[in-house]
Write a protein that holds these residues in place. Sequence first.
Motif, PDB file in Angstrom:
ATOM      1  N   UNK A  38       4.744  -8.672  11.684  1.00  0.00           N
ATOM      2  CA  UNK A  38       4.365  -7.900  10.499  1.00  0.00           C
ATOM      3  C   UNK A  38       4.313  -6.426  10.861  1.00  0.00           C
ATOM      4  N   UNK A  39       4.821  -5.604   9.953  1.00  0.00           N
ATOM      5  CA  UNK A  39       4.698  -4.153  10.102  1.00  0.00           C
ATOM      6  C   UNK A  39       3.504  -3.708   9.280  1.00  0.00           C
ATOM      7  N   UNK A  40       2.543  -3.130   9.968  1.00  0.00           N
ATOM      8  CA  UNK A  40       1.321  -2.687   9.302  1.00  0.00           C
ATOM      9  C   UNK A  40       1.275  -1.161   9.336  1.00  0.00           C
ATOM     10  N   UNK A  41       1.169  -0.542   8.158  1.00  0.00           N
ATOM     11  CA  UNK A  41       1.054   0.920   8.075  1.00  0.00           C
ATOM     12  C   UNK A  41      -0.353   1.259   7.605  1.00  0.00           C
ATOM     13  N   UNK A  42      -1.073   1.989   8.419  1.00  0.00           N
ATOM     14  CA  UNK A  42      -2.454   2.330   8.071  1.00  0.00           C
ATOM     15  C   UNK A  42      -2.551   3.671   7.359  1.00  0.00           C
ATOM     16  N   UNK A  43      -3.449   3.737   6.416  1.00  0.00           N
ATOM     17  CA  UNK A  43      -3.876   4.990   5.773  1.00  0.00           C
ATOM     18  C   UNK A  43      -2.918   5.530   4.695  1.00  0.00           C
ATOM     19  N   UNK A  44      -1.664   5.015   4.634  1.00  0.00           N
ATOM     20  CA  UNK A  44      -0.659   5.486   3.655  1.00  0.00           C
ATOM     21  C   UNK A  44      -0.431   6.992   3.765  1.00  0.00           C
ATOM     22  N   UNK A  45      -0.180   7.449   4.996  1.00  0.00           N
ATOM     23  CA  UNK A  45       0.145   8.863   5.227  1.00  0.00           C
ATOM     24  C   UNK A  45       1.508   9.186   4.628  1.00  0.00           C
ATOM     25  N   UNK A  46       1.660  10.441   4.165  1.00  0.00           N
ATOM     26  CA  UNK A  46       2.948  10.887   3.626  1.00  0.00           C
ATOM     27  C   UNK A  46       4.050  10.769   4.680  1.00  0.00           C
ATOM     28  N   UNK A  47       3.710  10.970   5.947  1.00  0.00           N
ATOM     29  CA  UNK A  47       4.731  10.927   7.013  1.00  0.00           C
ATOM     30  C   UNK A  47       5.270   9.523   7.266  1.00  0.00           C
ATOM     31  N   UNK A  48       4.750   8.521   6.556  1.00  0.00           N
ATOM     32  CA  UNK A  48       5.262   7.155   6.734  1.00  0.00           C
ATOM     33  C   UNK A  48       6.430   6.849   5.775  1.00  0.00           C
ATOM     34  N   UNK A  49       6.691   7.797   4.812  1.00  0.00           N
ATOM     35  CA  UNK A  49       7.724   7.546   3.791  1.00  0.00           C
ATOM     36  C   UNK A  49       9.075   7.207   4.401  1.00  0.00           C
ATOM     37  N   UNK A  50       9.506   8.030   5.350  1.00  0.00           N
ATOM     38  CA  UNK A  50      10.838   7.875   5.943  1.00  0.00           C
ATOM     39  C   UNK A  50      10.974   6.511   6.633  1.00  0.00           C
ATOM     40  N   UNK A  51       9.921   6.124   7.346  1.00  0.00           N
ATOM     41  CA  UNK A  51       9.941   4.844   8.066  1.00  0.00           C
ATOM     42  C   UNK A  51      10.038   3.690   7.063  1.00  0.00           C
ATOM     43  N   UNK A  52       9.329   3.812   5.947  1.00  0.00           N
ATOM     44  CA  UNK A  52       9.372   2.757   4.935  1.00  0.00           C
ATOM     45  C   UNK A  52      10.741   2.693   4.271  1.00  0.00           C
ATOM     46  N   UNK A  53      11.378   3.860   4.093  1.00  0.00           N
ATOM     47  CA  UNK A  53      12.729   3.880   3.519  1.00  0.00           C
ATOM     48  C   UNK A  53      13.697   3.167   4.468  1.00  0.00           C
ATOM     49  N   UNK A  54      13.465   3.344   5.766  1.00  0.00           N
ATOM     50  CA  UNK A  54      14.306   2.681   6.773  1.00  0.00           C
ATOM     51  C   UNK A  54      14.136   1.156   6.693  1.00  0.00           C
ATOM     52  N   UNK A  55      12.889   0.717   6.480  1.00  0.00           N
ATOM     53  CA  UNK A  55      12.638  -0.722   6.306  1.00  0.00           C
ATOM     54  C   UNK A  55      13.397  -1.230   5.082  1.00  0.00           C
ATOM     55  N   UNK A  56      13.364  -0.442   3.983  1.00  0.00           N
ATOM     56  CA  UNK A  56      14.081  -0.839   2.765  1.00  0.00           C
ATOM     57  C   UNK A  56      15.571  -0.990   3.027  1.00  0.00           C
ATOM     58  N   UNK A  57      16.137  -0.063   3.829  1.00  0.00           N
ATOM     59  CA  UNK A  57      17.575  -0.151   4.141  1.00  0.00           C
ATOM     60  C   UNK A  57      17.922  -1.475   4.806  1.00  0.00           C
ATOM     61  N   UNK A  58      16.968  -1.989   5.580  1.00  0.00           N
ATOM     62  CA  UNK A  58      17.195  -3.263   6.278  1.00  0.00           C
ATOM     63  C   UNK A  58      16.660  -4.459   5.492  1.00  0.00           C
ATOM     64  N   UNK A  59      16.148  -4.194   4.301  1.00  0.00           N
ATOM     65  CA  UNK A  59      15.598  -5.282   3.478  1.00  0.00           C
ATOM     66  C   UNK A  59      14.331  -5.894   4.053  1.00  0.00           C
ATOM     67  N   UNK A  60      13.563  -5.098   4.840  1.00  0.00           N
ATOM     68  CA  UNK A  60      12.345  -5.621   5.469  1.00  0.00           C
ATOM     69  C   UNK A  60      11.106  -5.155   4.702  1.00  0.00           C
ATOM     70  N   UNK A  61      10.040  -5.986   4.762  1.00  0.00           N
ATOM     71  CA  UNK A  61       8.819  -5.675   4.015  1.00  0.00           C
ATOM     72  C   UNK A  61       7.655  -5.364   4.957  1.00  0.00           C
ATOM     73  N   UNK A  62       6.849  -4.393   4.540  1.00  0.00           N
ATOM     74  CA  UNK A  62       5.683  -4.005   5.339  1.00  0.00           C
ATOM     75  C   UNK A  62       4.410  -4.229   4.543  1.00  0.00           C
ATOM     76  N   UNK A  63       3.277  -4.120   5.221  1.00  0.00           N
ATOM     77  CA  UNK A  63       1.979  -4.116   4.548  1.00  0.00           C
ATOM     78  C   UNK A  63       1.373  -2.727   4.741  1.00  0.00           C
ATOM     79  N   UNK A  64       1.125  -2.044   3.627  1.00  0.00           N
ATOM     80  CA  UNK A  64       0.598  -0.680   3.687  1.00  0.00           C
ATOM     81  C   UNK A  64      -0.853  -0.710   3.224  1.00  0.00           C
TER      82      UNK A  64
END
Length: 250
Positions: A38-64
């Motif tokens: 599982x990919x866990x993103x804490x705090x929902x920082x703005x700097x996490x946007x790019x990483x989440x977009x990368x997950x979307x490109x690979x069709x992967x889901x995270x927990x924010x």
Amino acid sequence: MNTKNIIIAGTVFFIALSMWLFMSLLKPEEPFERAMLSFRFDDAYACQREALALLDEHGLKATIYCITDFVGTPGYMSWDEIQALAKMAHEIGSHTATHNPLAILLPSRIEEELRISKQMLLEKNITSTSFAWPYGLSIFGRENIIRKYYDNAIDYPWVRRFRLNGNSQGKYALMSSAPKSADEFIAYLNIAIRKKMWLIACFHRIDGHGGRFIISHEDFSIIIRHAAEMQRKGFVDIVTVSEGAKRLKQ
Ligand SMILES: [Zn+2]
């Protein structure tokens, strides 16, 4: 009992203990049919946007895990962004309303933090079932309060902060690891795959400046590519935290 009997009893006990240890090494416990990540993103920082977009490109889901009072303030994602992530089937969890260290608060204050953040997310049409303790600091005996609002809770106990988590603790004490580099992540994932464990990898700031709880974009893209490849090869299932919690043997 004479000395001879004591020696015999001691020897039998020692042999039995050695055999038990040997057998448990030979037959490692395999908590799941296949390793999970599982990919866990804490705090929902703005700097996490790019990483989440990368997950979307690979069709992967995270927990924010968002801190509801901080959403839309400088340095954090906006509600529009959080809702867009939910639409992409990422899981949105609660990380309290104000990020107070709950472990030192009274039960009534803990409950307030859980209730307010849950309500705030609901007002944004997001039903959150996963909860993450601020600073990873959990407190024993508060499971009942969490259970009223959330289906699972996650922490990373300080002493085990950088070790691989397993599934032995139950879904109200899920343990997370915070890899500091791509190499460390890959090492953790290899252990998870070998032992069929669940790796919950926690990320905070992703902005290339290095340091504690910060990981570079370069390392993060290596992590994503590696994880996607391991999933393609059938070695690991990449799941959200709530999906993983459902697979726990109770
Ligand atoms: Zn946090």
